[in-house]
Motif scaffolding. Structure first.
Motif, PDB file in Angstrom:
ATOM      1  N   LEU A 132       0.812  -1.219   0.000  1.00 64.13           N
ATOM      2  CA  LEU A 132       0.000   0.000   0.000  1.00 64.13           C
ATOM      3  C   LEU A 132       0.844   1.267   0.000  1.00 64.13           C
ATOM      4  CD1 LEU A 132      -2.909  -0.874   2.497  1.00 64.13           C
ATOM      5  CD2 LEU A 132      -2.809  -1.202   0.036  1.00 64.13           C
ATOM      6  N   ASN A 133       2.173   1.128   0.226  1.00 64.14           N
ATOM      7  CA  ASN A 133       3.033   2.305   0.165  1.00 64.14           C
ATOM      8  C   ASN A 133       3.146   2.767  -1.285  1.00 64.14           C
ATOM      9  OD1 ASN A 133       4.100   2.855   2.884  1.00 64.14           O
ATOM     10  ND2 ASN A 133       4.905   0.767   2.735  1.00 64.14           N
ATOM     11  N   PRO A 134       2.919   4.054  -1.545  1.00 68.42           N
ATOM     12  CA  PRO A 134       3.084   4.516  -2.926  1.00 68.42           C
ATOM     13  C   PRO A 134       4.559   4.507  -3.314  1.00 68.42           C
ATOM     14  CG  PRO A 134       2.600   6.365  -1.455  1.00 68.42           C
ATOM     15  CD  PRO A 134       2.541   5.119  -0.615  1.00 68.42           C
ATOM     16  N   THR A 135       4.836   4.060  -4.529  1.00 65.67           N
ATOM     17  CA  THR A 135       6.218   4.174  -5.009  1.00 65.67           C
ATOM     18  C   THR A 135       6.193   5.056  -6.253  1.00 65.67           C
ATOM     19  OG1 THR A 135       5.822   2.068  -6.110  1.00 65.67           O
ATOM     20  CG2 THR A 135       7.203   1.995  -4.150  1.00 65.67           C
ATOM     21  N   SER A 136       7.112   5.943  -6.319  1.00 68.57           N
ATOM     22  CA  SER A 136       7.115   6.917  -7.411  1.00 68.57           C
ATOM     23  C   SER A 136       7.249   6.235  -8.763  1.00 68.57           C
ATOM     24  CB  SER A 136       8.284   7.884  -7.214  1.00 68.57           C
ATOM     25  OG  SER A 136       8.413   8.690  -8.364  1.00 68.57           O
ATOM     26  N   GLY A 137       6.514   6.771  -9.734  1.00 73.66           N
ATOM     27  CA  GLY A 137       6.625   6.249 -11.093  1.00 73.66           C
ATOM     28  C   GLY A 137       7.790   6.885 -11.843  1.00 73.66           C
TER      29      GLY A 137
END
Ligand SMILES: Cc1ncc(C[n+]2csc(CCOP(=O)(O)OP(=O)(O)O)c2C)c(N)n1
Ligand SMILES: [Mg+2]
Length: 596
Positions: A588-593
């Motif tokens: 659920l942690n956002p990871t940068s695109g």
């Protein structure tokens, strides 16, 4: 709820009405006031405990409530009082009462109120507020804030009482709103002036309402029950999911009978653990990742298809990607008609209170229900046994330093030996590992972070669990999680509550190993003081502190805590490398695109 019959106060005029009834003279000599009317209204409705924190304008109210025989549990921060009230509501089906001062106290309580609403816990936040006319003209009163307006979007209902004669109605409306239908949080705004208002005592007494049938049964339609049973009958790989709504319902015997008579494997959501003992042969908890994608018909009982069940779709359910439906058919037993279709199609909604729905389903399946196909049960049993054996191996290891598994092996034994004890649990790894390793044996014994995965419920839940149940409480706390409510160890000591807090101390949030990439003097954002001694904290207030670096030390300290019923805090030293980022919800942690 308890009953308090209206009584004729002594020393007042009484006359016979023409009907022959005794009626009090409209003007008795005695007066009452807002303070006492609120207290009387709560008592009349069976409320026996208030969780709160005193200050203007409710300090005298707390004194008078205590004098009137209510138990008033004072906290060090309103948020913890709020969490206590909410879980008392969950455990008792009566609204838990949290009492705060205005503006900042109210806001401190509001997080717990919103959390109660999200989790469907019945709770009433009663806050004193300042002068209406000054607030409305924004003239700068002491702790000025338009609390009602702020509370409204965060709770199920919000009311304000301006006149003493309306207190009865105000409390009645708050109680009904909190416990009827889908339970939730209710805000009740009581301006300072209201408490001081006086009125004739007899008229005041008559203005109070003892709520009749506060959470009326809601009987499901016969056609809805038949539709659900027909769907279940045709299933080759049926599965039951029990949610905390099923635990709240206190329909334990019927729920167990439904599971056992149908022979259908079941999964308990976190706070539904123990509805049937986790060691039950039909529990598919140890084969969760197998049964969710494989099942063809899933009956949800008091469980919503929110993120905790991956919204009923995606890879967890056998879908190709995160939005893809796995093809299961769903039966959803829920109190709210709006719940169905919130995420995926519900083929058979059964709307009503869980108790009434389960008993209707039980009646409808009769006594000769065929067990699910043997291949399904065997396949589950194989996975389950393999996973349990693998876990037993891990649990038996005794690494130095202690890790989550070796520590929880101890907790698991202690809970097994004390099935009446309540288990409070928060953290990330400290939460996820405890949930999967520690078996529960009775309903409503496991209390945790719920729908929001909120940190900070720990000591509030522990206090309320001990106060309401009178049973021992064990709180398994991540060191970060504990910090949110840690000062309430004083509250544990002040009320001498049988609570054993175990802080799983891995030096930080998730782990204690992060480093500051700049090499500067600040530690990484997830890291705490290494080797901290949380046990010293409780000793400051006369509680028992213990420091455990091995499973044997932890076992000894926990056994002693449960036996002695003394407020205890055990600092359990856990390998700081053992945890994973965000526990089990790393994804659920956002990871940068952004490309590096
Ligand atoms: C109110 C709130 N703030 C922040 C978070 C984010 N969060 C999730 S778990 C957690 C703490 C995890 O550390 P710890 O309690 O020590 O558990 P561990 O994984 O180390 O066992 C935090 C801060 C949250 N869930 N709730
Ligand atoms: Mg930690």
């Amino acid at each position: 709820m308890g009953t308090v019959e209206p009584q004729v106060a002594s020393g007042q005029d009484v006359k016979m009405a023409s009907s022959g009834q005794i009626v009090a003279n409209a003007q008795s000599q005695e007066a009452t006031d807002g303070f006492h009317l609120v207290i009387d209204a709560l008592k009349l409705n069976g409320i026996d405990t208030i969780f709160g924190l005193p200050g203007i304008p409710i300090t005298d109210f707390t004194r008078m409530a205590q004098a009137a025989g209510l138990r008033v549990i004072s906290f060090r921060h309103e948020q913890n009082a709020g969490y206590a009230a909410s879980i008392a509501g969950f455990l008792t089906q009566k609204p838990g009462i949290c009492l705060t001062v205005s503006a900042p106290g109210f806001l401190n309580g509001l997080t717990a109120l919103a959390n109660a609403t999200t989790n469907c816990f019945p709770m009433i936040l009663i806050s004193g507020s300042s002068e209406r006319e000054i607030v409305d003209l924004q003239q700068g009163d002491y702790e000025e804030m338009d609390q009602l307006a702020i509370a409204k979007p965060l709770c199920k209902a919000a009311f304000r009482v301006l006149h003493a004669e309306d207190i009865g109605v105000g409390i009645a409306r708050a109680i009904r709103a909190a416990v009827s239908g889908r339970p939730g949080g209710v805000y009740l705004d009581l301006p300072a002036k209201l408490f001081a208002q006086t009125m004739d005592a007899e008229a005041g007494k008559k203005s109070l309402i003892k709520v009749v049938d506060p959470a009326p049964k809601q009987i499901p339609g016969a056609d809805a029950v038949k539709r659900a049973v027909d769907l279940l009958k045709g299933a080759k790989k049926p599965l039951i999911v029990l949610g905390k709504g099923a635990a709240y319902a206190q329909a334990d015997a019927d729920i167990r009978a439904l599971v056992e008579k149908t022979g259908i494997p079941y999964l308990p959501m976190s706070m539904a653990k123990g509805l049937l003992p986790d060691t039950h042969e039909q529990s598919a908890a140890a084969a969760r990742s197998y049964v969710l994608p494989e099942a063809d018909v899933v009956m949800l009982i008091g469980a919503r298809l929110n993120w905790l069940l991956s919204h009923g779709k995606g890879k967890t359910w056998g879908g190709k990607d995160h939005k893809d439906w796995g093809g299961q058919k769903f039966i959803q037993v829920d109190i709210s008609p709006q719940e169905a279709d919130s995420n995926v199609r519900i083929d058979a909604p059964v709307v009503g209170d869980i108790g009434s729905c389960v008993s209707a389903l039980l009646a409808s399946i009769g006594s000769s229900w065929p067990k699910p196909p043997a291949e399904w049960l065997t396949a589950i049993a194989e996975r389950k046994n393999k996973n349990i054996a693998k876990m037993a191996e891990t649990l038996a290891k005794n690494p130095t330093p202690m890790n989550f598994h070796s520590a929880l092996n101890v907790v698991r034994d202690i809970v097994k030996a004390n099935p009446d004890a309540l288990l409070v649990n928060e953290g990330a790894n400290a939460l996820d590992f405890t949930r999967s390793i520690v078996d529960m044996y009775q309903p409503r014994k496991r209390l945790d972070v719920g729908t929001w995965g909120v940190m900070g419920i720990g000591m509030g839940f522990a206090v309320a669990a001990a106060v309401v149940s009178k049973q021992p409480v064990i709180a398994i706390e991540g060191d970060s999680a504990f910090g949110f409510s840690g000062m309430e160890v004083e509250t544990l000591c002040r009320y001498n509550l049988p609570v054993c807090v175990v802080v799983f101390n891995n030096n930080g949030v998730y782990r204690g190993t992060d480093v500051n990439p700049t090499g500067g003097p600040d530690v990484a954002p997830t890291v705490f003081v290494k080797g901290a001694r949380y046990d010293k904290l409780i000793e400051a207030f006369g509680g028992v502190g213990a420091h455990a670096t091995t499973p044997a030390e932890l076992r000894k300290a926990m056994e002693e805590a449960v036996r002695s019923r003394k407020p205890t805090l055990i600092n359990a030293v856990i390998d700081e490398t053992a945890g994973t980022e965000s526990g089990r919800i790393t994804s659920l942690n956002p990871t940068s695109g952004k490309k590096k």
